[in-house]
Design a protein around this motif. Structure first.
Motif, PDB file in Angstrom:
ATOM      1  N   GLY A 138      30.393  20.645  38.666  1.00 48.28           N
ATOM      2  CA  GLY A 138      31.076  19.396  38.988  1.00 48.28           C
ATOM      3  C   GLY A 138      31.698  19.433  40.371  1.00 48.28           C
ATOM      4  O   GLY A 138      31.605  18.478  41.146  1.00 48.28           O
ATOM      5  N   TRP A 139      32.333  20.567  40.704  1.00 51.32           N
ATOM      6  CA  TRP A 139      32.961  20.689  42.020  1.00 51.32           C
ATOM      7  C   TRP A 139      31.923  20.758  43.134  1.00 51.32           C
ATOM      8  O   TRP A 139      32.198  20.350  44.271  1.00 51.32           O
ATOM      9  N   ILE A 140      30.736  21.267  42.835  1.00 51.11           N
ATOM     10  CA  ILE A 140      29.666  21.257  43.838  1.00 51.11           C
ATOM     11  C   ILE A 140      29.333  19.812  44.216  1.00 51.11           C
ATOM     12  O   ILE A 140      29.155  19.476  45.394  1.00 51.11           O
ATOM     13  N   LEU A 141      29.263  18.941  43.205  1.00 49.27           N
ATOM     14  CA  LEU A 141      28.993  17.522  43.474  1.00 49.27           C
ATOM     15  C   LEU A 141      30.116  16.885  44.296  1.00 49.27           C
ATOM     16  O   LEU A 141      29.866  16.130  45.243  1.00 49.27           O
ATOM     17  N   VAL A 142      31.349  17.187  43.945  1.00 52.56           N
ATOM     18  CA  VAL A 142      32.491  16.594  44.644  1.00 52.56           C
ATOM     19  C   VAL A 142      32.588  17.136  46.066  1.00 52.56           C
ATOM     20  O   VAL A 142      32.833  16.386  47.021  1.00 52.56           O
ATOM     21  N   ALA A 143      32.404  18.460  46.229  1.00 59.14           N
ATOM     22  CA  ALA A 143      32.516  19.071  47.555  1.00 59.14           C
ATOM     23  C   ALA A 143      31.433  18.555  48.497  1.00 59.14           C
ATOM     24  O   ALA A 143      31.659  18.414  49.704  1.00 59.14           O
ATOM     25  N   ALA A 144      30.249  18.266  47.950  1.00 58.69           N
ATOM     26  CA  ALA A 144      29.181  17.725  48.781  1.00 58.69           C
ATOM     27  C   ALA A 144      29.514  16.311  49.253  1.00 58.69           C
ATOM     28  O   ALA A 144      29.108  15.888  50.336  1.00 58.69           O
ATOM     29  N   ARG A 145      30.275  15.579  48.433  1.00 60.03           N
ATOM     30  CA  ARG A 145      30.634  14.194  48.777  1.00 60.03           C
ATOM     31  C   ARG A 145      31.810  14.135  49.740  1.00 60.03           C
ATOM     32  O   ARG A 145      31.837  13.322  50.661  1.00 60.03           O
ATOM     33  N   TRP A 146      32.788  15.006  49.556  1.00 60.16           N
ATOM     34  CA  TRP A 146      33.991  15.001  50.407  1.00 60.16           C
ATOM     35  C   TRP A 146      34.309  16.413  50.900  1.00 60.16           C
ATOM     36  O   TRP A 146      35.341  16.999  50.542  1.00 60.16           O
ATOM     37  N   PRO A 147      33.445  17.009  51.722  1.00 58.24           N
ATOM     38  CA  PRO A 147      33.647  18.402  52.141  1.00 58.24           C
ATOM     39  C   PRO A 147      34.937  18.638  52.916  1.00 58.24           C
ATOM     40  O   PRO A 147      35.487  19.743  52.879  1.00 58.24           O
ATOM     41  N   ASP A 148      35.423  17.614  53.622  1.00 56.00           N
ATOM     42  CA  ASP A 148      36.617  17.797  54.463  1.00 56.00           C
ATOM     43  C   ASP A 148      37.922  17.532  53.731  1.00 56.00           C
ATOM     44  O   ASP A 148      38.998  17.700  54.309  1.00 56.00           O
ATOM     45  N   HIS A 149      37.855  17.114  52.468  1.00 56.38           N
ATOM     46  CA  HIS A 149      39.077  16.750  51.749  1.00 56.38           C
ATOM     47  C   HIS A 149      39.363  17.643  50.543  1.00 56.38           C
ATOM     48  O   HIS A 149      40.416  17.505  49.912  1.00 56.38           O
ATOM     49  N   ILE A 150      38.437  18.541  50.237  1.00 59.15           N
ATOM     50  CA  ILE A 150      38.627  19.406  49.073  1.00 59.15           C
ATOM     51  C   ILE A 150      39.920  20.204  49.186  1.00 59.15           C
ATOM     52  O   ILE A 150      40.665  20.351  48.198  1.00 59.15           O
ATOM     53  N   HIS A 151      40.195  20.734  50.376  1.00 65.16           N
ATOM     54  CA  HIS A 151      41.386  21.583  50.527  1.00 65.16           C
ATOM     55  C   HIS A 151      42.672  20.809  50.271  1.00 65.16           C
ATOM     56  O   HIS A 151      43.708  21.401  49.976  1.00 65.16           O
ATOM     57  N   GLU A 152      42.615  19.480  50.363  1.00 65.91           N
ATOM     58  CA  GLU A 152      43.815  18.667  50.152  1.00 65.91           C
ATOM     59  C   GLU A 152      44.128  18.509  48.664  1.00 65.91           C
ATOM     60  O   GLU A 152      45.310  18.394  48.290  1.00 65.91           O
ATOM     61  N   VAL A 153      43.109  18.504  47.831  1.00 66.62           N
ATOM     62  CA  VAL A 153      43.331  18.235  46.406  1.00 66.62           C
ATOM     63  C   VAL A 153      43.473  19.505  45.570  1.00 66.62           C
ATOM     64  O   VAL A 153      44.041  19.464  44.474  1.00 66.62           O
ATOM     65  N   MET A 154      42.964  20.634  46.079  1.00 70.68           N
ATOM     66  CA  MET A 154      42.944  21.833  45.245  1.00 70.68           C
ATOM     67  C   MET A 154      44.333  22.386  44.898  1.00 70.68           C
ATOM     68  O   MET A 154      44.522  22.893  43.778  1.00 70.68           O
ATOM     69  N   PRO A 155      45.331  22.327  45.795  1.00 70.68           N
ATOM     70  CA  PRO A 155      46.661  22.801  45.378  1.00 70.68           C
ATOM     71  C   PRO A 155      47.180  22.055  44.156  1.00 70.68           C
ATOM     72  O   PRO A 155      47.764  22.659  43.239  1.00 70.68           O
TER      73      PRO A 155
END
Length: 251
Positions: A138-155
């Motif tokens: 699931g995260w592979i799909l999300v990271a491919a869609r928003w690669p520059d914003h993943i670090h903002e949501v993971m905390p």
């Protein structure tokens, strides 16, 4: 005078390579002797060594002839161009090696370190590997869609794992997937937790906007436990990874 075999051995190439250089006009073909054999002199040896040296350095065969005939300035310009091309190729190969190395590390393939840390945390709280694999996909799909914003949501996602309710949900899903029973009564509890979490997110205005990435993640989850979709509809929600409130909960 040398035979073709002696020439090839002296220059450190194969006879086949010498014949190919003749064929493409890179190395002049000498006259044959009375017996029909080619005879090579010192000039041919020097030329072949130069060709071998340039070819070994990565110079395309199509450019070697021009470089051998070029003056010093033109030769240096060509060398710099080739060096730049080789540098780019080396960088590409290094990036490929890094990706290949990631293949052995499982989770880190196509995922940033912050998501890998999240998956490791799931394992620490007792989530089964099958559920972790589903999360990973699931995260592979999300990271491919928003690669520059993943670090903002993971905390925030990591912080959510301190919620006993969410931990309980993960453990129920782990147990039901392990049992393989689509009618496992614990799915009712899982649906109650999901509906409660969805209600909290809806009330706080944190519901996720519609997007293809979340539709795909929902599809992945539905393939794992199809019954959860029906259970969520009974509680007034469509979907369960990206739930949306139904107009009227079914009676």
């Amino acid at each position: 005078m040398l035979t073709i075999g002696q020439l090839a051995a002296y220059a450190g190439v194969t006879v086949r390579a010498v014949r190919h250089y003749h064929q493409i006009g890179l190395l002049s073909e000498p006259e044959r002797d009375a017996s029909g054999y080619r005879q090579y002199g010192a000039t041919a040896v020097v030329s072949l060594i130069k060709i071998r040296t340039l070819a070994s350095a990565g110079v395309p065969l199509s450019q070697i002839g021009q470089m051998l005939e070029a003056d010093a300035s033109t030769f240096n310009e060509a060398v710099h161009r080739i060096d730049s091309r080789l540098r780019e190729e080396i960088e590409r190969l290094q990036a490929s090696r890094k990706q290949i190395a990631q293949l052995a590390s499982g989770d880190s393939l196509a995922l940033p370190p912050s998501v890998v840390a999240f998956l490791d945390r799931l394992r620490e709280i007792g989530v089964s590997e099958r559920v972790v694999e589903g999360e990973r996909d699931g995260w592979i799909l999300v990271a491919a869609r928003w690669p520059d914003h993943i670090h903002e949501v993971m905390p925030g996602k990591l912080a959510q794992l301190d919620d006993p309710q969410l931990v309980r949900l993960y453990r129920i899903l782990s147990e039901t997937l392990k049992s393989g029973a689509g009618d496992d009564p614990r799915l009712e509890e899982a649906a109650d937790i999901l509906a409660n979490l969805a209600e909290q997110a809806y009330t706080s205005g944190e519901m996720t906007h519609h997007d293809l990435a979340f539709d795909l993640v929902d599809a992945l989850a539905a393939e794992s436990i199809p019954r959860m979709l029906d259970l969520m509809r009974e509680r007034g929600w469509s979907g369960w990874i990206r739930p949306e409130r139904l107009a009227e909960p079914p009676g």
